[in-house]
Design an enzyme around this catalytic site. Structure first.
Site, PDB file in Angstrom:
ATOM      1  N   HIS A 298      -0.443  -2.965  10.804  1.00 25.27           N
ATOM      2  CA  HIS A 298      -1.123  -3.681  11.415  1.00 25.27           C
ATOM      3  C   HIS A 298      -3.265  -3.373  11.014  1.00 25.27           C
ATOM      4  CE1 HIS A 298      -0.416  -4.475  15.383  1.00 25.27           C
ATOM      5  NE2 HIS A 298       0.661  -3.444  15.075  1.00 25.27           N
TER       6      HIS A 298
ATOM      7  N   GLY B 238       7.367   2.452  13.515  1.00 27.61           N
ATOM      8  CA  GLY B 238       7.938   1.205  15.042  1.00 27.61           C
ATOM      9  C   GLY B 238       7.194  -0.116  14.344  1.00 27.61           C
TER      10      GLY B 238
ATOM     11  N   TYR C 233      -2.794  -5.513  21.950  1.00 28.43           N
ATOM     12  CA  TYR C 233      -1.950  -5.289  23.109  1.00 28.43           C
ATOM     13  C   TYR C 233      -2.932  -5.159  24.037  1.00 28.43           C
ATOM     14  CZ  TYR C 233       1.381  -3.671  18.592  1.00 28.43           C
ATOM     15  OH  TYR C 233       1.429  -3.359  17.946  1.00 28.43           O
TER      16      TYR C 233
ATOM     17  N   ARG D 239       8.694  -2.930   9.205  1.00 26.04           N
ATOM     18  CA  ARG D 239      10.116  -3.965   8.642  1.00 26.04           C
ATOM     19  C   ARG D 239      10.075  -3.731   7.725  1.00 26.04           C
ATOM     20  NH1 ARG D 239      11.835  -6.440  13.932  1.00 26.04           N
ATOM     21  NH2 ARG D 239      10.453  -5.919  15.246  1.00 26.04           N
TER      22      ARG D 239
ATOM     23  N   TYR E 169      13.801  -1.633  18.168  1.00 28.91           N
ATOM     24  CA  TYR E 169      13.454  -2.352  18.896  1.00 28.91           C
ATOM     25  C   TYR E 169      14.654  -3.091  19.361  1.00 28.91           C
ATOM     26  CZ  TYR E 169       8.794  -1.655  17.608  1.00 28.91           C
ATOM     27  OH  TYR E 169       7.238  -0.770  17.113  1.00 28.91           O
TER      28      TYR E 169
END
Ligand code: SAM
Length: 256
Positions: free
Chosen positions: A131, A126, A19, A160, A178
């Protein structure tokens, strides 16, 4: 035309390194807050009210969309994220929206060190949990979330639809989470251990995010293994869904 930025050298497991400021600067463009709100409607608010949640911890606040939305709806919100860049953006967005709540930088792996008491609900939204690449980490973090909840508490965690992506069926509708119309999101690499998304922005900016492509059944069973009593699964906010068709899968795990 701007030359696209090269693939970040940061190893995939270094989420903070992924990020970087130029991507964080573009995150709200990727989301499109108005379109995200229109697609989610009151899905999370209704789930949280149904669970009689008041004190809510957003563990992957990002730029603050859910923390701010939930605070606007009257929940007592704490926003956390492991990325200093993201958490700074949450602070700024909260101020811009006239909302004030506790904001803290915290890695999930040491979450409870940063917390002041338990929560009625934790949201991790989200497609953030992917991660974590190591199963041991996923187990430890879900146990950490379980421990941070009050009895009767609820964890809402999404990702997702990697079941479809791993079958090379990625075709995001762009209608969920998104929703920005400017960027193009494609799958640059997929195997059972790694999914690399490529984000191309209209100004020529290019970024990559690398995540672990968790399967829906894999996460449901991890949630049960780590102590949650029930897990309900939704696809694109619908209880009745086809795993071949949806963009996102949402798990609602309850602690007795
Ligand atoms: N929830 C936001 C949204 O929907 O726009 C952000 C989603 S973004 C895909 C994932 C977020 O999870 C990032 O802000 C990242 O910093 C955070 N994150 C990833 N791994 C983390 C960890 N181990 N501890 C804390 N935050 C983490």
């Amino acid at each position: 035309m701007t030359t696209p930025a090269p693939l970040a050298a940061a190893p995939a497991e270094d989420f903070e390194g992924q990020y970087v400021r130029p991507l964080v600067d573009r995150w709200d463009q990727l989301i499109d807050w108005d379109r995200r709100r229109a697609s989610e409607q009151d899905f999370f608010v209704e789930l949280l009210r149904g669970a009689e949640a008041h004190r809510v911890l957003d563990v992957a606040a990002g730029t603050g969309y859910h923390s701010i939305t939930l605070a606007q709806q009257g929940f007592d919100v704490t926003a956390a994220d492991g990325s200093a860049e993201m958490i700074e953006r949450t602070r700024r967005n909260a101020e811009a929206h006239g909302q004030s709540f506790r904001v803290l930088q915290a890695d999930w792996r040491t979450l409870r060190q940063h917390l002041d008491g338990r929560y009625d609900a934790i949201v991790c939204l989200g497609s953030s949990l992917p991660h974590l690449f190591q199963e041991d980490d996923r187990r430890a973090v879900l146990a950490e979330f379980h421990e941070a909840l009050n009895p009767g508490g609820v964890l809402i965690v999404d990702h997702r639809n990697f079941d479809a992506i791993r079958r090379h069926r990625y075709q995001s509708s762009g209608n969920y989470y998104y929703c920005g119309t400017g960027a193009t999101v494609t799958v640059a690499h997929i195997d059972a251990q790694l999914c690399r998304f490529r984000y191309d922005f209209p100004d020529g900016g290019r970024h990559h995010l690398e995540v672990y492509p968790i399967l829906s059944a894999e996460l449901s069973s991890l949630l049960l293994d780590t102590g949650f009593d029930t897990v309900q699964t939704f696809g694109d906010f619908q209880e009745d869904f086809d795993l071949d068709e949806v963009d996102f899968v949402i798990h609602v795990a309850r602690k007795s």
